[in-house]
Design a protein around this motif. Structure first.
Motif, PDB file in Angstrom:
ATOM      1  N   ALA A  83      -5.365  -0.404 -10.833  1.00 49.43           N
ATOM      2  CA  ALA A  83      -4.730  -1.948 -10.606  1.00 49.43           C
ATOM      3  C   ALA A  83      -4.241  -1.884 -12.047  1.00 49.43           C
ATOM      4  O   ALA A  83      -2.501  -1.966 -12.633  1.00 49.43           O
ATOM      5  CB  ALA A  83      -5.067  -2.849 -10.498  1.00 49.43           C
ATOM      6  N   SER A 150       7.195   6.431   0.111  1.00 49.14           N
ATOM      7  CA  SER A 150       7.498   5.357  -0.666  1.00 49.14           C
ATOM      8  C   SER A 150       7.905   6.258  -2.042  1.00 49.14           C
ATOM      9  O   SER A 150       9.275   5.861  -2.192  1.00 49.14           O
ATOM     10  CB  SER A 150       6.179   5.402  -2.073  1.00 49.14           C
ATOM     11  OG  SER A 150       6.176   4.107  -2.764  1.00 49.14           O
ATOM     12  N   SER A 185       4.016   1.617  -7.984  1.00 44.11           N
ATOM     13  CA  SER A 185       4.146   1.311  -6.471  1.00 44.11           C
ATOM     14  C   SER A 185       2.605   1.118  -5.953  1.00 44.11           C
ATOM     15  O   SER A 185       2.131   0.229  -5.030  1.00 44.11           O
ATOM     16  CB  SER A 185       4.644   1.695  -5.311  1.00 44.11           C
ATOM     17  OG  SER A 185       4.793   3.321  -5.685  1.00 44.11           O
ATOM     18  N   GLU A 186       1.564   1.759  -6.740  1.00 39.99           N
ATOM     19  CA  GLU A 186       0.320   1.770  -6.436  1.00 39.99           C
ATOM     20  C   GLU A 186      -0.328   0.259  -6.359  1.00 39.99           C
ATOM     21  O   GLU A 186      -1.716  -0.354  -5.595  1.00 39.99           O
ATOM     22  CB  GLU A 186      -0.621   2.543  -7.453  1.00 39.99           C
ATOM     23  CG  GLU A 186      -2.264   3.144  -6.974  1.00 39.99           C
ATOM     24  CD  GLU A 186      -3.152   4.383  -7.370  1.00 39.99           C
ATOM     25  OE1 GLU A 186      -3.745   4.552  -7.804  1.00 39.99           O
ATOM     26  OE2 GLU A 186      -1.471   5.312  -8.217  1.00 39.99           O
ATOM     27  N   THR A 187      -0.221  -0.617  -7.468  1.00 34.78           N
ATOM     28  CA  THR A 187      -0.576  -1.977  -7.459  1.00 34.78           C
ATOM     29  C   THR A 187      -0.856  -2.272  -6.363  1.00 34.78           C
ATOM     30  O   THR A 187      -1.482  -2.916  -6.158  1.00 34.78           O
ATOM     31  CB  THR A 187       0.315  -2.646  -7.978  1.00 34.78           C
ATOM     32  OG1 THR A 187       0.922  -1.754  -9.816  1.00 34.78           O
ATOM     33  CG2 THR A 187      -0.482  -4.229  -8.852  1.00 34.78           C
ATOM     34  N   ILE A 188       0.255  -2.099  -5.319  1.00 32.63           N
ATOM     35  CA  ILE A 188      -0.390  -3.593  -4.032  1.00 32.63           C
ATOM     36  C   ILE A 188      -1.209  -2.663  -3.392  1.00 32.63           C
ATOM     37  O   ILE A 188      -2.388  -3.686  -3.174  1.00 32.63           O
ATOM     38  CB  ILE A 188       1.043  -2.946  -2.639  1.00 32.63           C
ATOM     39  CG1 ILE A 188       2.198  -3.571  -3.637  1.00 32.63           C
ATOM     40  CG2 ILE A 188       1.070  -3.848  -1.849  1.00 32.63           C
ATOM     41  CD1 ILE A 188       3.384  -3.547  -2.671  1.00 32.63           C
ATOM     42  N   PRO A 189      -1.486  -1.672  -3.034  1.00 34.83           N
ATOM     43  CA  PRO A 189      -2.985  -1.411  -2.557  1.00 34.83           C
ATOM     44  C   PRO A 189      -4.089  -1.321  -2.868  1.00 34.83           C
ATOM     45  O   PRO A 189      -5.454  -1.760  -2.839  1.00 34.83           O
ATOM     46  CB  PRO A 189      -3.077   0.717  -1.974  1.00 34.83           C
ATOM     47  CG  PRO A 189      -1.696   1.094  -2.910  1.00 34.83           C
ATOM     48  CD  PRO A 189      -1.035  -0.189  -3.083  1.00 34.83           C
ATOM     49  N   LEU A 191      -4.700  -3.797  -5.453  1.00 35.01           N
ATOM     50  CA  LEU A 191      -5.231  -4.931  -5.111  1.00 35.01           C
ATOM     51  C   LEU A 191      -5.943  -5.607  -3.678  1.00 35.01           C
ATOM     52  O   LEU A 191      -6.562  -6.088  -3.535  1.00 35.01           O
ATOM     53  CB  LEU A 191      -4.032  -5.638  -4.894  1.00 35.01           C
ATOM     54  CG  LEU A 191      -3.602  -6.267  -7.388  1.00 35.01           C
ATOM     55  CD1 LEU A 191      -2.369  -6.850  -7.236  1.00 35.01           C
ATOM     56  CD2 LEU A 191      -4.817  -6.342  -7.858  1.00 35.01           C
ATOM     57  N   ILE A 192      -5.223  -4.847  -2.671  1.00 40.69           N
ATOM     58  CA  ILE A 192      -6.070  -5.287  -1.312  1.00 40.69           C
ATOM     59  C   ILE A 192      -7.644  -4.606  -1.600  1.00 40.69           C
ATOM     60  O   ILE A 192      -8.311  -4.811  -0.635  1.00 40.69           O
ATOM     61  CB  ILE A 192      -4.484  -3.898  -0.411  1.00 40.69           C
ATOM     62  CG1 ILE A 192      -3.662  -4.908  -0.627  1.00 40.69           C
ATOM     63  CG2 ILE A 192      -5.582  -4.169   0.711  1.00 40.69           C
ATOM     64  CD1 ILE A 192      -2.291  -4.976   0.508  1.00 40.69           C
TER      65      ILE A 192
END
Length: 459
Positions: A83, A150, A185-189, A191-192
């Motif tokens: 993240a 992406s 864009s890697e922030t989203i996966p 955090l999940i």
């Protein structure tokens, strides 16, 4: 019960998704970053391989940290690094700052690349351990594919009137310097992944190693009967009761061959050329006559084939076995690399024929080297030093990847595309020999049975 194990494996496998995403997302940014910062060929290679230096650091520390603090805690730490890297790359103010954040992301990749398959192997029953660990490789391929989609999508968005007419930071991230959006864009996966890790239990085998049998039994009984859970605990305790060993003993004792096999296959898997395609696919496809937009589209097709053929490994690895998949795959890899080299040497203008054999290479890697390597690395080492031993073998993966990431631009410039692919084909000869002559079959065996195999085998 079985589904419970599968869910735990899927959560851990998300580390593979982030590994794949982080590895592939850079492919769409190389040309853009090179143009913006005026990078030389050497600095272009450094931009790609800088994260790989981080992976070596991540692997170096993840092994002994996971042996001390547990697999789960260090997996959580890897998610934090993912993240931080994604957010940092999106807002980085200079090329050096970008490299630093890529290094941080690399540490996360290194940790996850070792701990995700290790955690899965330690919770999985012997009969379907290969399939569950192979989920990790499937997640890597899905991460690569989603990163390709992406990148292609964000490149398209950057040309839309509604976005291109924006101003300020939005314009900078999504239009003028769209590589920022790609990396961010890697922030989203990430955090999940972090949120889901909070819900998984600790590794039962690690708990037993720490003398916490009651906790381990509680976890094992989520997906095993009480009798089977107690039997598992007894088997692990029996292995732990044997004389203690240090990492030096592994290199000179009965596990020496296991270490040699793991390190050699890990290194050779990367010098197959897989990451030359993942990192520099658009550049290679442009050499074959495609424009950047078409090349990114070609990367998406590569990603789809990578995912689809990984399912063959999921389907066959626990009944056909590890060795046959690896042998057939390496033969296919060598053949397709040689043909791709010939096509480049002949300066073919048939991009469809070129893509066909690049896709054949990807398909062969996807059902063999890709998943089989992680399954083998997660199961062939003794429990007492499994984290540290797997760190050493996994480090070989990243040393090979760093070499390919740094040297591919030089290879393409000096050996030309045909020489580059022939070099990778040559590196598969020792891999084939190892798979045929040296590698033992481990399908259907518990981790403790595999450990005892090394202890009792004749020299």
């Amino acid at each position: 019960m079985k589904n419970n194990v599968t869910l735990l494996a899927l959560v851990a496998a998300l580390g593979g998704f982030l590994f794949g995403y982080d590895t592939a997302v850079i492919s769409g940014t190389v040309g853009l970053v090179k143009a913006q910062f005026g990078l030389s060929t050497v600095m272009e290679g450094w931009y790609v391989s800088s994260a790989l230096i981080g992976t070596i650091l991540g692997v170096l520390f993840a092994g002994f940290l996971s042996d001390i603090y547990g697999r789960k805690k260090i997996l959580i730490l890897s998610g934090i690094f993912f993240a931080l890297s994604a957010i940092g790359c999106a807002v980085s103010g200079s090329f050096n700052g970008l490299v630093v954040y890529r290094l941080i992301g690399g540490i996360g990749v290194g940790m996850a690349s070792m701990l995700s398959p290790l955690y899965i192997s330690e919770i999985a029953p012997a009969k379907n351990r290969g399939k569950l660990v192979a989920l990790y490789q499937l997640a890597i391929t899905l991460g690569i594919l989603v990163a390709y989609f992406s990148n292609a999508y964000l490149l398209h968005v950057s040309t839309l009137n509604t976005v291109s007419e924006s101003s300020g930071m939005l314009h900078k991230i999504f239009v003028a310097e769209v590589w920022r959006a790609m990396l961010g864009s890697e922030t989203i996966p990430a955090l999940i992944f972090l949120l889901l890790l909070l819900a998984i239990p600790k590794s039962p085998r690690w708990l037993i190693m720490k003398g916490r049998q009651a906790e381990a039994e509680t976890i094992l009984m989520r997906f095993l009967s009480k009798e089977t859970a107690q039997s598992e605990i007894e088997n692990v305790e029996d292995v732990l009761s044997k004389p203690s060993m240090g990492i030096k003993d592994v290199f000179k004792g009965p596990f020496k061959l296991a270490m040699v096999i793991g390190i050699a296959l890990a290194l050779l898997s990367q010098i197959s050329g897989i990451n030359a395609i993942i990192y520099y696919g658009p550049k290679i496809l442009e050499e074959g006559g495609l424009q950047l937009g078409e090349a990114l589209g070609g990367q998406v097709i590569i990603g789809i084939v990578n995912v689809l053929f990984t399912f063959i490994a999921l389907w066959k690895i626990d009944n056909l076995g590890r060795k046959p998949l690896l042998i057939y795959g390496i033969i296919g890899i060598m053949t397709s690399l040689l043909i791709v080299g010939v096509l480049f040497y002949m300066n073919t203008d048939n991009t469809y024929l070129l893509m066909t054999f690049i896709l054949t290479f990807i398909a062969c890697f996807a059902f063999s080297f890709g998943p089989v390597l992680w399954v083998l690395l997660s199961e062939i080492y003794p429990l007492k030093i499994r984290g540290t031993a797997m760190s050493i073998a996994t480090m070989a993966v990243w040393l090979g990847t760093t070499f390919v990431g740094q040297m591919t631009p030089w290879f393409l410039e000096n050996l030309k595309p045909h020489g580059t692919f022939w070099f990778f084909a040559l590196c598969m000869i020792p891999a084939l020999w190892l798979a045929v002559k040296v590698l033992p079959e481990t399908k259907g065996k518990s981790l403790e049975e595999i450990e005892n195999f090394w202890l009792t085998r004749k020299k």
